[in-house]
Design an enzyme around this catalytic site. Structure first.
Site, PDB file in Angstrom:
ATOM      1  CE  LYS A  52      -3.725  -2.494   2.390  1.00  0.00           C
ATOM      2  NZ  LYS A  52      -4.718  -2.172   3.361  1.00  0.00           N
ATOM      3  CD  GLN A  96      -3.343  -4.643   6.769  1.00  0.00           C
ATOM      4  OE1 GLN A  96      -3.312  -3.210   5.779  1.00  0.00           O
ATOM      5  NE2 GLN A  96      -3.721  -5.482   5.848  1.00  0.00           N
ATOM      6  CG  ASP A 119      -8.695  -0.143   5.195  1.00  0.00           C
ATOM      7  OD1 ASP A 119      -8.771   0.089   4.101  1.00  0.00           O
ATOM      8  OD2 ASP A 119      -8.350   0.136   6.562  1.00  0.00           O
TER       9      ASP A 119
HETATM   10  N1  GUN Z   1      -7.150  -6.670   6.860  1.00  0.00           N
HETATM   11  C1  GUN Z   1      -7.690  -7.516   5.195  1.00  0.00           C
HETATM   12  N2  GUN Z   1      -7.599  -6.532   4.378  1.00  0.00           N
HETATM   13  C2  GUN Z   1      -7.957  -5.292   4.678  1.00  0.00           C
HETATM   14  C3  GUN Z   1      -8.083  -3.481   4.379  1.00  0.00           C
HETATM   15  O1  GUN Z   1      -8.880  -3.961   3.566  1.00  0.00           O
HETATM   16  N3  GUN Z   1      -8.279  -2.697   5.783  1.00  0.00           N
HETATM   17  C4  GUN Z   1      -7.701  -3.104   6.840  1.00  0.00           C
HETATM   18  N4  GUN Z   1      -7.256  -2.281   7.429  1.00  0.00           N
HETATM   19  N5  GUN Z   1      -7.228  -4.436   6.975  1.00  0.00           N
HETATM   20  C5  GUN Z   1      -7.173  -4.789   6.341  1.00  0.00           C
END
Ligand code: GUN
Length: 290
Positions: A52, A96, A119
Site C-alpha cells: 500500500k 491494518q 478504509d
Molecule cells: N485486513 C484485510 N483487509 C483489510 C483492509 O482492506 N483494510 C485493513 N485496514 N485491514 C485489512
C-alpha cells in the site's frame, strides 16, 4: 472462460490517479497523503501494508508508515489515532487488521475520524453506504464492483451469492450488489458457515463472491455453468519450492472451477490489486474533500 484481470485494471486506475495527482501538484496544492498503522509482525499484513505504501509512491501520494510491536497497548494505539485525526497534513489513514487479541478492533475503528476513514470501516461510512450516500466504500468491495464495471458484467436481476459475512467484505458487497443502481440490482443471498444446502445455493449463483477464508473451499460441483466467480480469499500456505517459503491460495479451487465459469478472478492478480487501487481512490477523494 475469461480472467477478470485485477492487475491490469488496477494499473489503469493507478495511471488515472497519477494524472489527477499531477494536476493537483501543478496547481500548487498538496498531493494526497495516506498513513498506515501496522501492529505486530504478521508476514501477510506486513506485505499488504508495504504494498500500500509502495502504491502511494508510485502515484505521487505522500505516505507514512507507523509500526508498533504486537504488545503495544490499546491506549497507545488510540493516542496515535487521535494524533492522525488531528494532523492536517494527512488526508486519510488505515489501521491494518487483524489486530492482536488484546486490542478491541471495534474500539479502534470507532476512534477513526470518519472523514479520514479511507478504509470505510466506521459506522458513519457503513451507514452512508447502506443509504446510497457518497462515502468511502471499503476497499475490497469497491474493488470488486470496479472490476465488474470495467468488464461490463451485468448484475441486474442476477442471483448473486456472497459466501462470507464479514464486516469488511461480505456484508458491504452484499449491500452494494443489491442497491438500485447500474452495478447493483442483483438479488443477493448471503451464505455463511451456518447456511444449510450451501452447495445448492452456490450452484444457483450467476455471480458467486467468495470471502470465507477457507482455502479451495469452492469446488466445481458448487458452481453453475457460465457463472462469474470472484475469489476474495488469499491465505498463505507453506511451499518449500518457493523462495519466499509460501504461496497464496484462494477460497476457490481455481483449477477445477475455471472451466465452468464465464469469468473468474485469479488469486494474486484479481481482487488484491483492485483493493489496493480502491484505497488510493479513497485517499484521493479524502484529499479533494479537504
Ligand atoms: N485486513 C484485510 N483487509 C483489510 C483492509 O482492506 N483494510 C485493513 N485496514 N485491514 C485489512
Amino acid at each position: 472462460m475469461e480472467l477478470l484481470d485485477g492487475k491490469l485494471c488496477s494499473e489503469q486506475i493507478r495511471r488515472e490517479i497519477k494524472e489527477e495527482v499531477d494536476t493537483i501538484k501543478t496547481s500548487g496544492k498538496r498531493p494526497p497523503h495516506l498513513a498506515a498503522i501496522l501492529v505486530g509482525d504478521d508476514g501477510a499484513s506486513q506485505n499488504y501494508v508495504s504494498m500500500k505504501v509502495k502504491d502511494c509512491e508510485e502515484v505521487g501520494f505522500g505516505s507514512t508508515l507507523i509500526q508498533f510491536d504486537a504488545n503495544v497497548s490499546e491506549e497507545e494505539l488510540l493516542n496515535k489515532i487521535a494524533e492522525l485525526n488531528a494532523d492536517n497534513t494527512i488526508d486519510g489513514f488505515i489501521v491494518q487488521l487483524p489486530l492482536p487479541d488484546h486490542i478491541d478492533d471495534n474500539k479502534v475503528i470507532l476512534a477513526i475520524d470518519p472523514k479520514k476513514d479511507v478504509d470505510g470501516f466506521c459506522p458513519e461510512n457503513i451507514g452512508k453506504l447502506c443509504l446510497g450516500l457518497p462515502t468511502f466504500v471499503s476497499a475490497t468491495p469497491n474493488g470488486i464492483m470496479e472490476l465488474l464495471r470495467r468488464y461490463q458484467i451485468k448484475t441486474e436481476g442476477k442471483h448473486c451469492v456472497v459466501l462470507g459475512r464479514s464486516n469488511i467484505v461480505g456484508t458491504p458487497i452484499a449491500i452494494l450488489m443489491s442497491r438500485n443502481n447500474d452495478t447493483g440490482n442483483a438479488t443477493v443471498t448471503i451464505a455463511h458457515s451456518r447456511t444449510k444446502n450451501l452447495k445448492e445455493i452456490c450452484r444457483s449463483a450467476d455471480i458467486l463472491i467468495v470471502a470465507i477464508g477457507k482455502t479451495k473451499f469452492v469446488t466445481a460441483d458448487m458452481v453453475k455453468e457460465g457463472a462469474v466467480v470472484i475469489d476474495v480469499g488469499q491465505t498463505r500456505v507453506p511451499d518449500k519450492s518457493r523462495e519466499s517459503g509460501f504461496r497464496n491460495v484462494g477460497d476457490v479451487d481455481f483449477d477445477t472451477v475455471k472451466d465452468k465459469c464465464s469469468f473468474i478472478t485469479y488469486v494474486t492478480g484479481g481482487v488484491g490489486p483492485m483493493t489496493r487501487a480502491s484505497l488510493l481512490q479513497n485517499t484521493l477523494i479524502a484529499n479533494q474533500r479537504r
